[in-house]
Design an enzyme around this catalytic site. Structure first.
Site, mmCIF file in Angstrom:
data_model
loop_
_atom_site.group_PDB
_atom_site.id
_atom_site.type_symbol
_atom_site.label_atom_id
_atom_site.label_comp_id
_atom_site.label_asym_id
_atom_site.label_seq_id
_atom_site.Cartn_x
_atom_site.Cartn_y
_atom_site.Cartn_z
ATOM 1 N N MET A 92 -25.204 5.177 -37.981
ATOM 2 C CA MET A 92 -25.002 6.488 -37.366
ATOM 3 C C MET A 92 -25.164 7.640 -38.359
ATOM 4 O O MET A 92 -24.331 8.546 -38.418
ATOM 5 C CB MET A 92 -23.621 6.528 -36.705
ATOM 6 C CG MET A 92 -23.505 5.566 -35.551
ATOM 7 S SD MET A 92 -24.848 5.844 -34.339
ATOM 8 C CE MET A 92 -24.399 4.662 -33.077
ATOM 9 N N HIS A 111 -33.068 3.088 -30.852
ATOM 10 C CA HIS A 111 -32.445 4.294 -30.297
ATOM 11 C C HIS A 111 -32.233 4.104 -28.794
ATOM 12 O O HIS A 111 -33.147 3.661 -28.094
ATOM 13 C CB HIS A 111 -33.335 5.517 -30.564
ATOM 14 C CG HIS A 111 -32.709 6.779 -30.068
ATOM 15 N ND1 HIS A 111 -31.643 7.378 -30.716
ATOM 16 C CD2 HIS A 111 -32.935 7.526 -28.965
ATOM 17 C CE1 HIS A 111 -31.265 8.443 -30.032
ATOM 18 N NE2 HIS A 111 -32.038 8.557 -28.961
HETATM 19 C C1 GAR Z 1 -26.715 1.046 -29.947
HETATM 20 O O1 GAR Z 1 -26.708 1.418 -28.597
HETATM 21 C C2 GAR Z 1 -27.811 1.767 -30.696
HETATM 22 O O2 GAR Z 1 -28.968 1.953 -29.931
HETATM 23 C C3 GAR Z 1 -27.143 3.069 -30.990
HETATM 24 O O3 GAR Z 1 -25.827 2.757 -31.327
HETATM 25 C C4 GAR Z 1 -25.465 1.547 -30.660
HETATM 26 C C5 GAR Z 1 -24.964 0.585 -31.693
HETATM 27 O O4 GAR Z 1 -24.444 -0.556 -31.082
HETATM 28 N N1 GAR Z 1 -27.798 3.757 -32.046
HETATM 29 C C6 GAR Z 1 -27.877 5.084 -32.105
HETATM 30 O O5 GAR Z 1 -27.397 5.824 -31.270
HETATM 31 C C7 GAR Z 1 -28.621 5.610 -33.325
HETATM 32 N N2 GAR Z 1 -28.835 7.009 -33.182
HETATM 33 P P1 GAR Z 1 -24.208 -1.873 -31.921
HETATM 34 O O6 GAR Z 1 -23.384 -1.458 -33.158
HETATM 35 O O7 GAR Z 1 -23.417 -2.757 -31.015
HETATM 36 O O8 GAR Z 1 -25.538 -2.427 -32.293
#
Ligand code: GAR
Length: 218
Positions: A92, A111
């Site tokens: 993030m 994303h």
């Molecule tokens: C996921 O939905 C990913 O696409 C998003 O955060 C989540 C992480 O989930 N990423 C972003 O928003 C990047 N800007 P996870 O930790 O369970 O993989």
């Protein structure tokens, strides 16, 4: 052929990280994850790495002298382990230039929106508030911008009037877990070529590709 060495950067739950671990364990993806780097000491991704014997570094940004120093340190840790692909699995932060430069077109991000719509944080919430009827997820190479790099695979889901951010996120996440390993596999098989701002996928077999990703099924 040497298998691809992957370094993962994750900030939280790590379900995408897990989907990559699972893809390797099942034999779908021929690669090994050599390092997890997290900016969050409480990330559940750390526990997932521990269970699978993956080395983990917790690197706290504010302990670096500058943002550039932080990303230089990350690049160094990845380079000394001879990482061939850096995977941002729910990392993030906007990646700093030293890392982008060191791993040009060798950093992939997932994303939770159909880019170029809704970049940045809360892509799913932005889509709900905007009232789109179709949303989805995008795997792309990382460049200097915020979610602006060349797109590798996208997958779509319907979005409904009643959707909350959580409901849409869950629907999208199922597809994230499918297309992220798929994109990494294409990279591992040396089938991705960046041409200008587009990605060409070589020798794709429509029978083997995800039905939800038109780039590789058409
Ligand atoms: C996921 O939905 C990913 O696409 C998003 O955060 C989540 C992480 O989930 N990423 C972003 O928003 C990047 N800007 P996870 O930790 O369970 O993989």
């Amino acid at each position: 052929m040497e298998s691809l060495s992957i370094g993962v950067l994750a900030s939280g739950r790590g379900s995408n990280f897990q989907s990559i671990i699972d893809a390797i364990d099942s034999g779908y993806l021929r690669a090994k994850i050599v390092l997890l780097i997290t900016d969050n000491p409480n990330a559940y991704a750390i526990e997932r790495a521990r269970k699978h014997g993956i080395e983990t570094l917790i690197l706290i940004p504010k302990l670096s002298a500058s943002r550039n120093d932080y990303y230089k340190k990350i690049s160094h840790e990845l380079k000394v382990r001879e990482v061939g692909l850096v995977v941002l699995a729910g990392f993030m932060r906007v990646v700093g230039k030293p890392l982008v430069d060191a791993f040009r077109f060798r950093i992939m991000n997932i994303h939770p929106a159909l880019l170029p719509s809704f970049p940045g944080f809360h892509g799913q919430g932005q889509a709900v508030d905007y009232g789109v009827k179709i949303s989805g997820c995008t795997v792309h190479f990382v460049d200097e911008g915020i979610d602006t790099g060349p797109i590798i695979i996208q997958a779509a889901v319907p979005a409904f009037f009643e959707d909350t951010e959580d409901a849409l996120s869950e629907r999208i996440l199922t597809l994230e877990h499918r297309i992220f390993p798929e994109a990494i596999r294409l990279f591992a098989e040396n089938r991705l070529e960046v041409v200008g701002r587009k990605v060409k996928i070589h020798n794709h077999n429509p029978d083997n590709s995800s039905l939800v990703s038109p780039q590789i099924s058409g």
